[in-house]
Design a protein around this motif. Structure first.
Motif, PDB file in Angstrom:
ATOM      1  N   MET A   1       0.829  -1.204   0.000  1.00  0.00           N
ATOM      2  CA  MET A   1       0.000   0.000   0.000  1.00  0.00           C
ATOM      3  C   MET A   1       0.867   1.260   0.000  1.00  0.00           C
ATOM      4  SD  MET A   1      -2.904  -1.072   2.823  1.00  0.00           S
ATOM      5  CE  MET A   1      -3.881   0.406   2.557  1.00  0.00           C
ATOM      6  N   GLU A   2       0.373   2.316  -0.641  1.00  0.00           N
ATOM      7  CA  GLU A   2       1.057   3.595  -0.620  1.00  0.00           C
ATOM      8  C   GLU A   2       0.902   4.224   0.767  1.00  0.00           C
ATOM      9  OE1 GLU A   2       2.847   4.991  -3.063  1.00  0.00           O
ATOM     10  OE2 GLU A   2       2.516   3.196  -4.300  1.00  0.00           O
ATOM     11  N   ARG A   3       1.930   4.993   1.157  1.00  0.00           N
ATOM     12  CA  ARG A   3       1.853   5.652   2.461  1.00  0.00           C
ATOM     13  C   ARG A   3       0.610   6.523   2.581  1.00  0.00           C
ATOM     14  NH1 ARG A   3       8.113   7.699   3.395  1.00  0.00           N
ATOM     15  NH2 ARG A   3       8.883   5.852   4.526  1.00  0.00           N
ATOM     16  N   SER A   4       0.262   7.208   1.530  1.00  0.00           N
ATOM     17  CA  SER A   4      -0.874   8.128   1.568  1.00  0.00           C
ATOM     18  C   SER A   4      -2.206   7.410   1.814  1.00  0.00           C
ATOM     19  CB  SER A   4      -0.954   8.925   0.269  1.00  0.00           C
ATOM     20  OG  SER A   4      -1.107   8.042  -0.839  1.00  0.00           O
ATOM     21  N   GLU A   5      -2.228   6.093   1.615  1.00  0.00           N
ATOM     22  CA  GLU A   5      -3.449   5.316   1.832  1.00  0.00           C
ATOM     23  C   GLU A   5      -3.607   4.870   3.284  1.00  0.00           C
ATOM     24  OE1 GLU A   5      -4.380   2.444  -1.510  1.00  0.00           O
ATOM     25  OE2 GLU A   5      -2.220   2.748  -1.819  1.00  0.00           O
ATOM     26  N   ILE A   6      -2.540   5.022   4.065  1.00  0.00           N
ATOM     27  CA  ILE A   6      -2.533   4.544   5.451  1.00  0.00           C
ATOM     28  C   ILE A   6      -2.941   5.676   6.380  1.00  0.00           C
ATOM     29  CG2 ILE A   6      -1.165   3.532   7.301  1.00  0.00           C
ATOM     30  CD1 ILE A   6      -1.569   1.668   4.950  1.00  0.00           C
ATOM     31  N   LYS A   7      -4.007   5.444   7.140  1.00  0.00           N
ATOM     32  CA  LYS A   7      -4.496   6.437   8.100  1.00  0.00           C
ATOM     33  C   LYS A   7      -3.966   6.105   9.497  1.00  0.00           C
ATOM     34  CE  LYS A   7      -8.771   7.756   5.731  1.00  0.00           C
ATOM     35  NZ  LYS A   7      -8.268   7.354   4.406  1.00  0.00           N
ATOM     36  N   ILE A   8      -3.421   7.128  10.163  1.00  0.00           N
ATOM     37  CA  ILE A   8      -2.804   6.924  11.479  1.00  0.00           C
ATOM     38  C   ILE A   8      -3.354   7.948  12.469  1.00  0.00           C
ATOM     39  CG2 ILE A   8      -0.641   6.844  12.783  1.00  0.00           C
ATOM     40  CD1 ILE A   8       0.809   6.244  10.174  1.00  0.00           C
ATOM     41  N   THR A   9      -3.738   7.470  13.643  1.00  0.00           N
ATOM     42  CA  THR A   9      -4.152   8.350  14.741  1.00  0.00           C
ATOM     43  C   THR A   9      -3.153   8.232  15.878  1.00  0.00           C
ATOM     44  OG1 THR A   9      -6.525   8.342  14.254  1.00  0.00           O
ATOM     45  CG2 THR A   9      -5.892   8.723  16.543  1.00  0.00           C
ATOM     46  N   LEU A  10      -2.778   9.377  16.448  1.00  0.00           N
ATOM     47  CA  LEU A  10      -1.876   9.404  17.593  1.00  0.00           C
ATOM     48  C   LEU A  10      -2.621   9.936  18.810  1.00  0.00           C
ATOM     49  CD1 LEU A  10      -0.059  10.497  14.895  1.00  0.00           C
ATOM     50  CD2 LEU A  10       1.744  10.079  16.571  1.00  0.00           C
ATOM     51  N   LEU A  11      -2.465   9.261  19.941  1.00  0.00           N
ATOM     52  CA  LEU A  11      -3.079   9.686  21.198  1.00  0.00           C
ATOM     53  C   LEU A  11      -1.986  10.036  22.195  1.00  0.00           C
ATOM     54  CD1 LEU A  11      -5.777   6.883  21.586  1.00  0.00           C
ATOM     55  CD2 LEU A  11      -6.063   9.137  20.558  1.00  0.00           C
ATOM     56  N   ALA A  12      -2.083  11.226  22.797  1.00  0.00           N
ATOM     57  CA  ALA A  12      -1.105  11.664  23.793  1.00  0.00           C
ATOM     58  C   ALA A  12      -1.715  11.582  25.176  1.00  0.00           C
ATOM     59  CB  ALA A  12      -0.641  13.086  23.497  1.00  0.00           C
ATOM     60  N   LEU A  13      -1.093  10.809  26.069  1.00  0.00           N
ATOM     61  CA  LEU A  13      -1.541  10.697  27.450  1.00  0.00           C
ATOM     62  C   LEU A  13      -0.496  11.336  28.364  1.00  0.00           C
ATOM     63  CD1 LEU A  13      -2.663   6.948  27.418  1.00  0.00           C
ATOM     64  CD2 LEU A  13      -4.039   8.957  26.846  1.00  0.00           C
ATOM     65  N   GLY A  14      -0.954  11.782  29.532  1.00  0.00           N
ATOM     66  CA  GLY A  14       0.003  12.284  30.510  1.00  0.00           C
ATOM     67  C   GLY A  14       0.332  13.753  30.350  1.00  0.00           C
ATOM     68  N   CYS A  15       1.602  14.078  30.530  1.00  0.00           N
ATOM     69  CA  CYS A  15       2.023  15.461  30.682  1.00  0.00           C
ATOM     70  C   CYS A  15       2.231  16.166  29.341  1.00  0.00           C
ATOM     71  CB  CYS A  15       3.322  15.527  31.484  1.00  0.00           C
ATOM     72  SG  CYS A  15       4.748  14.846  30.598  1.00  0.00           S
ATOM     73  N   SER A  16       2.519  17.459  29.429  1.00  0.00           N
ATOM     74  CA  SER A  16       2.751  18.283  28.242  1.00  0.00           C
ATOM     75  C   SER A  16       3.953  17.804  27.442  1.00  0.00           C
ATOM     76  CB  SER A  16       2.977  19.736  28.663  1.00  0.00           C
ATOM     77  OG  SER A  16       4.082  19.832  29.562  1.00  0.00           O
ATOM     78  N   LYS A  17       4.950  17.258  28.128  1.00  0.00           N
ATOM     79  CA  LYS A  17       6.138  16.782  27.419  1.00  0.00           C
ATOM     80  C   LYS A  17       5.782  15.609  26.512  1.00  0.00           C
ATOM     81  CE  LYS A  17       7.934  16.711  31.551  1.00  0.00           C
ATOM     82  NZ  LYS A  17       7.035  17.687  32.205  1.00  0.00           N
ATOM     83  N   ASN A  18       4.829  14.790  26.940  1.00  0.00           N
ATOM     84  CA  ASN A  18       4.329  13.706  26.092  1.00  0.00           C
ATOM     85  C   ASN A  18       3.589  14.249  24.882  1.00  0.00           C
ATOM     86  OD1 ASN A  18       5.330  11.501  27.449  1.00  0.00           O
ATOM     87  ND2 ASN A  18       3.357  10.557  27.794  1.00  0.00           N
ATOM     88  N   LEU A  19       2.839  15.332  25.089  1.00  0.00           N
ATOM     89  CA  LEU A  19       2.129  15.957  23.971  1.00  0.00           C
ATOM     90  C   LEU A  19       3.121  16.461  22.931  1.00  0.00           C
ATOM     91  CD1 LEU A  19      -0.432  17.054  22.614  1.00  0.00           C
ATOM     92  CD2 LEU A  19      -0.157  19.118  24.003  1.00  0.00           C
ATOM     93  N   ILE A  20       4.193  17.093  23.389  1.00  0.00           N
ATOM     94  CA  ILE A  20       5.221  17.582  22.467  1.00  0.00           C
ATOM     95  C   ILE A  20       5.802  16.427  21.665  1.00  0.00           C
ATOM     96  CG2 ILE A  20       7.502  18.667  22.311  1.00  0.00           C
ATOM     97  CD1 ILE A  20       6.736  20.220  24.887  1.00  0.00           C
ATOM     98  N   ASP A  21       6.123  15.327  22.334  1.00  0.00           N
ATOM     99  CA  ASP A  21       6.684  14.159  21.635  1.00  0.00           C
ATOM    100  C   ASP A  21       5.689  13.603  20.624  1.00  0.00           C
ATOM    101  OD1 ASP A  21       9.059  14.323  23.089  1.00  0.00           O
ATOM    102  OD2 ASP A  21       8.292  13.046  24.699  1.00  0.00           O
TER     103      ASP A  21
END
Length: 453
Positions: free
Chosen positions: A1-21
């Motif tokens: 599959m092409e990269r553009s066909e792959i859907k990815i969701t990211l979830l950030a838990l915890g502190c602000s430093k985790n959100l930045i990462d």
């Protein structure tokens, strides 16, 4: 599959430093051609960036993993599940063994490997019993940071200035997870801040495990005041907020810079952890009640309007009723505007894990409840002092009922503090703009109401 066909969701838990990462991983994936969305149910791959600081954070992370696992094929659309961050760093083998739905774990030194890991998982989409990925060697670092990164909000941006922690508090696992404290080069921070400002974001929030340690191992001295001065010279930045400081790092030059620099918020977040010298010593803290009192006096003398937030812990091993009462009396004296309270949980690998005289759960909860009730009174008293004052409010969103704008002044940090509800005007207010407002109602325990002036 092409990269553009792959859907990815990211979830950030915890502190602000985790959100930045998480924002950095999102940027790397999007730049690589993947379709980054915010919809777990309709994603091909889900990345969960976890916290592993205390027991409640671990539970939140595990619950999130299980919820996402429910969306994996054949029940749902999700094909691969990646767990990153602090929980992965501490318990990689346990995660892979006990949560077979997880396909890869990445530790705190491997955020930069996210594209390569996703590429491999995509290539193995149809492979039965593909080998699990475990990248958890090393800790922390800045190699994954992208200066022009995706931002989660229009109104403000977190800016990481350090990683890890040089303190060795007896209850804390952060140094085990993130490594010892290292300062990010000042030129990198300034460059990223300029990019943030170019996007129209007017407030930056400095993040590190101890921002007041900034520069100490890189430049041989504490350099937070110098950093604040340089950041304030950037056009477009209107407010700079300092989070996660330590009392021994609130030096005269830092207080002077904060007091005299109009772009630096008169706001400090300083986790004192306790008010009893005996318990502070057992926690391996360098502060004592006398130092805390002295620094608070100096801060308020230089900045009478300074809003100060802290964090304390109840139920530390050996905490007697006398220790607890000493803390309560000191909190009455110190009058922190905001306070967060944690219940001690024994963390593996820390000295406090198996200290004698562990406090029973019922006593911990009672003490937590007492601190909460005490702080409600103190916060209400402190907040009432702001009634009738005029302050700039950063408009962050609109309330669910559409009646108010929701914002924050210099005195409210994102995510942890109360908000200011601004009565909607005929003229539409722009998200991320600073608007002069008068506070007209402080009757709520925490939140305030204001009108534009």
């Amino acid at each position: 599959m092409e990269r553009s066909e792959i859907k990815i969701t990211l979830l950030a838990l915890g502190c602000s430093k985790n959100l930045i990462d998480c924002e950095n991983m999102s940027t790397e994936l999007r730049n690589a051609g993947y379709d980054v969305i915010s919809d777990v149910e309709n994603s091909d791959i889900v990345v969960i960036n976890t916290c592993g600081f205390i027991e409640s954070a671990k539970k939140e992370a595990i619950d999130a993993i299980l919820v996402c696992a429910d969306h994996k094929v054949p029940e749902g659309n999700v094909k691969k599940l990646i767990v990153t961050g602090c929980l992965s760093q501490r318990y990689p083998e346990d995660i892979l063994k006990e949560l077979p739905e997880v396909d890869a774990v990445l530790g705190t030194a491997h955020y930069g490997d996210i594209v390569g890991v996703v590429d491999r998982l995509v290539s193995e989409m149809d492979v039965q019993d593909a080998e699990k990925i475990n990248l958890t060697s090393g800790v922390g670092g800045f190699s994954h940071l992208v200066k022009d990164r995706d931002l989660s909000t229009e109104a403000y941006a977190w800016l990481k200035i350090g990683e890890g922690c040089r303190h060795r508090c007896s209850f804390c696992a952060i140094p085990l997870i993130r490594g010892t404290f290292v300062s990010r080069p000042m030129e990198d921070i300034i460059e990223e801040a300029k990019i943030i400002a170019s996007k129209g974001v007017k407030e930056i929030v400095l993040a590190a495990q101890d921002t007041t340690n900034y520069g100490i191992e890189l430049y041989g001295e504490r350099c937070l005041s110098k950093l604040l001065r340089k950041l304030s010279e950037i056009d477009g930045i209107e407010l700079i907020r300092v989070m996660y400081g330590y009392m021994d790092g609130i030096t005269p030059d830092l207080i002077e810079e904060m007091a005299n620099n109009p772009k630096v918020a008169h706001y400090l977040d300083i986790p004192v952890q306790h008010g009893s010298d005996r318990i502070l010593k057992a926690m391996y803290r360098r502060d004592n009640a006398e130092l805390i009192t002295s620094r608070l006096e100096k801060i308020r003398e230089a900045m009478p309007d300074c809003i100060i937030r802290t964090t304390v812990m109840v139920g530390f091993p050996g905490e007697t009723e006398e220790d607890f009462q000493v803390m309560k009396e000191n909190l009455k004296k110190w009058k922190f505007d905001r306070l967060g309270c944690f219940i001690f949980s024994p963390e593996e690998g820390t000295p406090a894990y198996d200290m004698p005289d562990q406090v029973d759960e019922e006593t911990k909860q009672r003490r937590y409840d007492e601190i909460y009730e005490l702080q409600k009174e103190i916060s209400a008293e402190q907040t009432k002092k702001r009634l009738g004052t005029v302050t700039k409010v950063n408009i962050c969103s609109v309330s669910d009922d559409g009646i108010f704008y929701v914002g924050r002044s210099y005195g409210e940090s994102p995510e942890v503090d109360p908000v200011i509800y601004v009565a909607a005007q005929e003229d539409e207010l722009k998200i991320g703009s600073f608007v002069e407002c008068r506070i007209v109602d402080c009757s709520d325990e925490y939140d305030m109401t204001a009108v534009t002036v």
